[in-house]
Design a protein around this motif. Structure first.
Motif, PDB file in Angstrom:
ATOM      1  N   LEU A 152       1.703 -54.445 -10.116  1.00 22.91           N
ATOM      2  CA  LEU A 152       3.218 -54.128 -11.251  1.00 22.91           C
ATOM      3  C   LEU A 152       3.500 -55.430 -12.053  1.00 22.91           C
ATOM      4  O   LEU A 152       3.465 -55.395 -12.969  1.00 22.91           O
ATOM      5  CB  LEU A 152       4.296 -53.411 -10.332  1.00 22.91           C
ATOM      6  CG  LEU A 152       5.840 -53.244 -10.966  1.00 22.91           C
ATOM      7  CD1 LEU A 152       5.751 -51.561 -10.872  1.00 22.91           C
ATOM      8  CD2 LEU A 152       6.459 -54.372 -11.231  1.00 22.91           C
ATOM      9  N   ASN A 153       3.913 -56.596 -11.330  1.00 24.01           N
ATOM     10  CA  ASN A 153       4.214 -57.575 -12.700  1.00 24.01           C
ATOM     11  C   ASN A 153       3.505 -58.190 -13.411  1.00 24.01           C
ATOM     12  O   ASN A 153       4.097 -58.696 -14.239  1.00 24.01           O
ATOM     13  CB  ASN A 153       4.057 -59.337 -10.962  1.00 24.01           C
ATOM     14  CG  ASN A 153       5.777 -58.905 -10.361  1.00 24.01           C
ATOM     15  OD1 ASN A 153       6.275 -58.409 -10.563  1.00 24.01           O
ATOM     16  ND2 ASN A 153       5.840 -59.602  -8.659  1.00 24.01           N
ATOM     17  N   ARG A 154       2.107 -58.150 -12.664  1.00 24.93           N
ATOM     18  CA  ARG A 154       0.768 -58.581 -13.748  1.00 24.93           C
ATOM     19  C   ARG A 154       1.063 -57.523 -15.323  1.00 24.93           C
ATOM     20  O   ARG A 154       0.377 -57.518 -16.735  1.00 24.93           O
ATOM     21  CB  ARG A 154      -0.453 -59.097 -14.014  1.00 24.93           C
ATOM     22  CG  ARG A 154      -0.450 -59.441 -12.368  1.00 24.93           C
ATOM     23  CD  ARG A 154      -2.135 -59.098 -11.658  1.00 24.93           C
ATOM     24  NE  ARG A 154      -2.202 -60.684 -10.979  1.00 24.93           N
ATOM     25  CZ  ARG A 154      -3.641 -59.984 -10.015  1.00 24.93           C
ATOM     26  NH1 ARG A 154      -4.495 -58.925 -10.335  1.00 24.93           N
ATOM     27  NH2 ARG A 154      -3.591 -61.402  -9.296  1.00 24.93           N
TER      28      ARG A 154
ATOM     29  N   LEU B  58       0.913 -56.034  -2.286  1.00 21.22           N
ATOM     30  CA  LEU B  58      -0.292 -55.690  -3.159  1.00 21.22           C
ATOM     31  C   LEU B  58      -0.021 -55.531  -4.935  1.00 21.22           C
ATOM     32  O   LEU B  58       0.128 -55.618  -5.917  1.00 21.22           O
ATOM     33  CB  LEU B  58      -1.546 -55.083  -2.651  1.00 21.22           C
ATOM     34  CG  LEU B  58      -2.228 -56.101  -1.871  1.00 21.22           C
ATOM     35  CD1 LEU B  58      -3.421 -55.299  -1.001  1.00 21.22           C
ATOM     36  CD2 LEU B  58      -2.725 -56.976  -2.299  1.00 21.22           C
ATOM     37  N   ASP B  59       0.879 -54.030  -4.503  1.00 18.43           N
ATOM     38  CA  ASP B  59       1.834 -52.838  -5.391  1.00 18.43           C
ATOM     39  C   ASP B  59       2.463 -53.741  -5.878  1.00 18.43           C
ATOM     40  O   ASP B  59       2.766 -53.347  -7.547  1.00 18.43           O
ATOM     41  CB  ASP B  59       2.304 -51.773  -4.290  1.00 18.43           C
ATOM     42  CG  ASP B  59       1.396 -51.211  -4.250  1.00 18.43           C
ATOM     43  OD1 ASP B  59       0.585 -50.860  -4.789  1.00 18.43           O
ATOM     44  OD2 ASP B  59       1.239 -50.452  -3.594  1.00 18.43           O
TER      45      ASP B  59
ATOM     46  N   THR C 255      -2.188 -50.682 -21.281  1.00 18.94           N
ATOM     47  CA  THR C 255      -1.077 -51.825 -20.747  1.00 18.94           C
ATOM     48  C   THR C 255      -1.642 -51.819 -18.915  1.00 18.94           C
ATOM     49  O   THR C 255      -2.328 -52.421 -18.226  1.00 18.94           O
ATOM     50  CB  THR C 255       0.094 -52.147 -20.557  1.00 18.94           C
ATOM     51  OG1 THR C 255       0.661 -50.172 -20.229  1.00 18.94           O
ATOM     52  CG2 THR C 255       0.445 -52.062 -22.454  1.00 18.94           C
ATOM     53  N   LEU C 256      -2.708 -50.598 -18.753  1.00 16.73           N
ATOM     54  CA  LEU C 256      -2.663 -50.145 -17.480  1.00 16.73           C
ATOM     55  C   LEU C 256      -4.426 -51.094 -16.522  1.00 16.73           C
ATOM     56  O   LEU C 256      -3.702 -51.366 -15.482  1.00 16.73           O
ATOM     57  CB  LEU C 256      -2.526 -48.424 -16.717  1.00 16.73           C
ATOM     58  CG  LEU C 256      -1.339 -48.041 -16.717  1.00 16.73           C
ATOM     59  CD1 LEU C 256      -1.528 -46.673 -16.665  1.00 16.73           C
ATOM     60  CD2 LEU C 256      -0.553 -48.930 -16.756  1.00 16.73           C
TER      61      LEU C 256
ATOM     62  N   LEU D 268      11.085 -49.887  -6.794  1.00 21.14           N
ATOM     63  CA  LEU D 268      10.203 -48.542  -6.542  1.00 21.14           C
ATOM     64  C   LEU D 268       8.941 -48.885  -5.899  1.00 21.14           C
ATOM     65  O   LEU D 268       7.901 -48.036  -4.566  1.00 21.14           O
ATOM     66  CB  LEU D 268      10.145 -47.916  -7.143  1.00 21.14           C
ATOM     67  CG  LEU D 268      11.660 -47.786  -7.744  1.00 21.14           C
ATOM     68  CD1 LEU D 268      11.851 -46.744  -8.876  1.00 21.14           C
ATOM     69  CD2 LEU D 268      12.599 -46.257  -6.490  1.00 21.14           C
ATOM     70  N   ALA D 269       7.639 -49.581  -6.538  1.00 21.42           N
ATOM     71  CA  ALA D 269       6.074 -50.158  -6.379  1.00 21.42           C
ATOM     72  C   ALA D 269       6.394 -50.564  -4.562  1.00 21.42           C
ATOM     73  O   ALA D 269       5.568 -50.062  -3.925  1.00 21.42           O
ATOM     74  CB  ALA D 269       6.173 -50.434  -7.276  1.00 21.42           C
TER      75      ALA D 269
END
Length: 233
Positions: A211-213, A206-207, A134-135, A76-77
């Motif tokens: 998101l993986n991080r 990039l997204d 967490t963000l 989705l990202a």
């Protein structure tokens, strides 16, 4: 130089109250919106509960369900990042703010769904604050410290501590400030998306990277029930 949370002189930062200043109400509103939509859902956007239930139903095992949740949100990202940059610089100026807010909401849902699969109650305001933290990744400890909350163990440990509502609100505002700051950083970083199609590929990459991080952080910060005791960050 004046920073987001204080003034820097000679490499040292002077702390200031995180719930003061003209942007305080906007920062808190941003945090609340991200949490409300990301966890509770909205029209056309499934809640974290729905995502967690579907993942458990499809994969039948918590670990595989978590992997499925991350994979779903990664796709989705990537799609959202690609579409934002696809039209080049002109459409990017309009689409980017929505894309960035949507990214935070999407990742909040991902983290909340992971936490639910692993047995956390996302109705608990302390858990919701941990999800929000967490963000901001490695900045979480710094924000907790500035809010007067001593960090011990993983973020999910906030759920076992009797933190008063005002302290949680201050932390949420602090995260909101940091997210606002990251909005500017993302806009600058994504200027390379100004080239049609190539910008879409870059935006998707990039997204997904970010998101993986966040996913890796969520997997660490919200351990399964059997691994919570004695776990350290």
């Amino acid at each position: 130089m004046t920073g987001m949370f204080g003034s820097r002189k000679s490499g040292k930062q002077t702390p200031v109250a995180l719930d003061q200043g003209p942007m305080a109400s906007s920062a808190l509103a941003l945090s609340r919106r991200v949490l409300a939509i990301g966890i509770d859902g909205a029209a056309g956007f499934d809640s974290a509960q729905q995502v967690a239930d579907a993942a458990l139903r499809d994969h039948r095992h918590p670990d595989r369900a978590v992997q499925g949740i991350v994979s779903q949100h990664r796709k989705l990202a990537a799609k959202a990042g690609f579409v934002t940059g696809l039209g080049g610089f002109v459409t990017m100026v309009v689409a980017m703010p929505t894309n960035i807010l949507g990214f935070y909401i999407l990742t909040t849902r991902m983290v909340a769904a992971i936490a639910m699969v692993r047995g956390y109650d996302v109705r608990d305001e302390r858990v919701r604050t941990a999800i929000l933290l967490t963000l901001v990744g490695t900045d979480a400890d710094d924000l907790l410290k500035r809010a007067g909350v001593v960090s011990s163990g993983r973020l999910a440990g906030l759920a076992t501590r009797q933190l008063p509502a005002p302290a949680l609100m201050v932390v949420n505002k602090a995260v909101g400030f940091r997210l606002v700051s990251q909005l500017g950083d993302k806009v600058f970083t994504k200027l390379g998306k100004g080239i049609p199609f190539a910008g879409g590929v870059l935006g998707a990459g990039l997204d997904v990277l970010l998101l993986n991080r966040i996913a890796a952080s969520a997997l660490h910060e919200f351990p399964a029930a059997g691994t919570r005791i004695g776990a350290a960050r």
